[in-house]
Design an enzyme around this catalytic site. Sequence first.
Site, PDB file in Angstrom:
ATOM      1  N   TYR A 223      53.260  34.887  31.059  1.00  0.00           N
ATOM      2  CA  TYR A 223      52.856  34.137  29.906  1.00  0.00           C
ATOM      3  C   TYR A 223      52.185  35.203  28.621  1.00  0.00           C
ATOM      4  CZ  TYR A 223      53.018  29.496  32.342  1.00  0.00           C
ATOM      5  OH  TYR A 223      53.280  28.474  32.966  1.00  0.00           O
TER       6      TYR A 223
ATOM      7  N   LYS B 184      26.376  30.061  53.517  1.00  0.00           N
ATOM      8  CA  LYS B 184      26.521  29.324  52.550  1.00  0.00           C
ATOM      9  C   LYS B 184      27.968  29.328  51.826  1.00  0.00           C
ATOM     10  CE  LYS B 184      24.355  32.551  49.341  1.00  0.00           C
ATOM     11  NZ  LYS B 184      23.345  32.954  48.641  1.00  0.00           N
TER      12      LYS B 184
END
Length: 355
Positions: A252, A35
């Site tokens: 950042y 999956k």
Amino acid sequence: MNRPIRVRIDLAALAHNLLIARRRAPRSQVLAVIKANAYGHGLLRAARALQDADGFAVLDLDAAIRLRESRFRRRIVLLQGFYAYDELPVIAENRLTVVIHHQEQIAMLASAWLPVKVDVFLKINTGMNRLGFKPSAFSAALRALQANRLIGDITLMTHFAGADEAGGAVAQLTEFNKWCGDLGLPCSMANSAAILNTPATHAEWVRPGIMLYGASPFQERAHSEFDLIPAMTLSSEIIAVQQLDHSDAVGYGANYRSDGARRVGIVACGYADGYPRLAPTGTPVLVDGQRTQTLGRVSMDMLCVDLLALPQAGVGSPVVLWGEGLAVDEVAQKAGTLGYELLCALAPRVPVIEV
Ligand SMILES: *Cc1c(COP(=O)(O)O)cnc(C)c1O
């Protein structure tokens, strides 16, 4: 030239890990769980590498059809079964096995007309409380299926909530055996964790997922303890080098400041590639095959690594974010998640190399 980021998928590692699952559960058939695009490894690519499995488990009808179109002839199980009546003819035509976990599905099957029988996995909820019939409703569900002439083989299944903890599958196993143990039907319980640590759960079908990809289902135990080989290696290169002085920041938010002179490598990999943004300063990374750490915040397309102890490293030096030589589970643990999530979240923009 393109950005140097790559993901390498090792097909031999997938095949090897399937053998490990077989060795651990020698009397069981193996339903390889592919999956989520085979946990990020590519549905058909993984299916090819795992073609010796006795069956595959997926979620989407589309994925199941693609497997049939690529001539996989063994069992394919839809782990959530079907959601609507109009899927049933396609399911029958493609000889798909459906998980039956809810009364609505039994009602839809009762009013269907289909040209061939449909095999089912009937799911009993033994404590996970996500999908499946409560034990009190289970016998009636089984009788309804057995009375329906459209139903072919019936396999009984459950799913464990805590098989990764010592003894964590025992209560659910006991409950399962109480209701399903002497019905004479094939059974399926075990995920990777139960395959590796609870042999009493193995039964007729095991359902390995994460172990096939070479990651560990356990927080405290490494993949290497089970001889699993990581199938996915995410790598890139250093594309710039910065020289920081004492108290210079990088990235950042300036949330990392150097405590002295320090070389920093800028790597072409960021959260838009699937690297976890929440990986903090200190997350392990390999540069030139040597272990070092990330510094500061991960940005969209880049992250920063410490080159203080790697004077030879520079622009073009190879970087491994996870995979060969650095377990995805280690990176995940630092970022407060699991190897499962990192593998599945690999971004489609990362070019794939098969080996
Ligand atoms: C995903 C899944 C598995 C595989 O679990 P792993 O922990 O990856 O081995 C097995 N069974 C069901 C029902 C699943 O949804």
